[in-house]
Scaffold this motif. Structure first.
Motif, mmCIF file in Angstrom:
data_model
loop_
_atom_site.group_PDB
_atom_site.id
_atom_site.type_symbol
_atom_site.label_atom_id
_atom_site.label_comp_id
_atom_site.label_asym_id
_atom_site.label_seq_id
_atom_site.Cartn_x
_atom_site.Cartn_y
_atom_site.Cartn_z
ATOM 1 N N UNK A 266 0.500 -1.217 0.160
ATOM 2 C CA UNK A 266 0.165 -0.509 -0.373
ATOM 3 C C UNK A 266 0.852 1.372 0.558
ATOM 4 N N UNK A 267 1.957 1.103 0.298
ATOM 5 C CA UNK A 267 2.867 1.846 -0.644
ATOM 6 C C UNK A 267 3.220 3.085 0.787
ATOM 7 N N UNK A 268 3.314 2.458 2.150
ATOM 8 C CA UNK A 268 3.716 3.156 3.180
ATOM 9 C C UNK A 268 5.088 3.552 3.577
ATOM 10 N N UNK A 269 5.813 2.460 2.722
ATOM 11 C CA UNK A 269 7.058 2.954 3.586
ATOM 12 C C UNK A 269 7.654 3.349 2.683
ATOM 13 N N UNK A 270 7.439 3.199 0.758
ATOM 14 C CA UNK A 270 7.364 4.559 -0.071
ATOM 15 C C UNK A 270 6.993 5.923 0.456
ATOM 16 N N UNK A 271 5.672 6.017 1.418
ATOM 17 C CA UNK A 271 5.016 7.300 1.448
ATOM 18 C C UNK A 271 6.259 7.951 2.342
ATOM 19 N N UNK A 272 6.626 6.993 3.093
ATOM 20 C CA UNK A 272 7.714 8.486 4.390
ATOM 21 C C UNK A 272 8.881 8.310 3.898
ATOM 22 N N UNK A 273 9.570 7.518 3.417
ATOM 23 C CA UNK A 273 10.530 8.083 2.324
ATOM 24 C C UNK A 273 10.729 9.111 1.613
ATOM 25 N N UNK A 274 9.292 9.192 0.666
ATOM 26 C CA UNK A 274 8.930 10.594 -0.200
ATOM 27 C C UNK A 274 9.436 11.445 0.902
ATOM 28 N N UNK A 275 7.972 11.461 2.439
ATOM 29 C CA UNK A 275 8.347 12.383 3.017
ATOM 30 C C UNK A 275 9.387 13.088 4.084
ATOM 31 N N UNK A 276 9.930 11.693 3.862
ATOM 32 C CA UNK A 276 11.236 12.487 4.414
ATOM 33 C C UNK A 276 12.131 13.303 3.330
ATOM 34 N N UNK A 277 12.103 13.396 1.958
ATOM 35 C CA UNK A 277 12.973 13.897 0.887
ATOM 36 C C UNK A 277 13.010 13.171 0.157
ATOM 37 N N UNK A 278 13.151 11.329 0.186
ATOM 38 C CA UNK A 278 13.494 10.576 -0.893
ATOM 39 C C UNK A 278 12.642 11.205 -2.353
#
Length: 222
Positions: A68-80
């Motif tokens: 569901x994108x949880x890890x991807x969205x968290x890293x994106x929110x942190x700047x990745x």
């Protein structure tokens, strides 16, 4: 299928990171069954990336089997800058539908596509690639169903391509010792399909949705 990961919107994650106010995220987690499962992986990866690179800003990340994108969205929110891919074969409850509405926001991009098809159509290189509890499905199909399993040659080619397109690290999570998997399965899986392995660093253990510990590794390309 109902995912084992909590649902968090990228706007809530971005707000929490920028304002340092995590109350909305805490509220969302408190309303769900699995709460923080999955965030442990995201934050451990983020910590390791920050230690190695000094900053997460602009790092290019590919999340294979992003659920569901949880890890991807968290890293994106942190700047990745994160691309999440998932073939969606097991989805019958619209698990991935909301990801399309969040794509291209805060450095997050989603493709509902099989890994082999994605790699054939996209030649980008990545600072890191996430293989979180995904590679064991390549041999047996999802949940040992036999659906969309890869041949031995397919797996060798996939791993070779992923290794070649990773500039820094692959984060690799795998079953350790649970029903259907022998102790050391994750490392032995790599040895079966790779003539040579990069340097491996243990990042300890995570806990899978079935309650069993899983091995967590960084495979360093540099």
């Amino acid at each position: 299928m109902t995912t084992y990961l909590p649902e968090l919107g990228i706007s809530d994650l971005v707000h929490a990171v920028e304002s340092r106010d995590w109350s909305v995220v805490d509220q969302r987690l408190g309303e769900q069954q699995f709460e923080r499962l999955g965030l442990d992986r995201a934050l451990r990866i983020a910590s390791d990336l920050a230690l190695r690179h000094g900053s997460l800003r602009g790092l290019r990340v590919l999340d294979v089997g992003c659920n569901n994108g949880l890890v991807a969205k968290t890293l994106a929110a942190l700047g990745c800058n994160v691309v999440g891919i998932d073939n969606g074969d097991v989805d019958n409850q619209g698990l991935y539908s909301d990801l399309h509405s969040q794509t291209q926001r805060a450095g997050f991009e989603f493709h509902r596509q099989d890994l082999s098809d994605f790699l054939a159509s996209d030649d980008r290189y990545w600072d890191c690639i996430l293989l979180l509890s995904v590679t064991h499905h390549w041999e047996s199909g999802y949940a040992m169903s036999g659906e969309r399993r890869y041949s031995d040659d397919d797996i060798r080619n996939l791993l070779a391509t992923l290794f070649a397109r990773t500039r820094a690290s692959i984060y690799y999570e795998c079953p350790a010792k649970e029903p259907g998997f022998d102790a050391g399965f994750g490392v032995n899986f790599l040895l079966r399909y790779c003539s040579e392995l990069p340097k491996m660093r243990t990042l300890g253990h995570t806990i899978g949705p079935n309650g069993y510990p899983r091995e967590f590794w960084a495979l360093d390309m540099e």
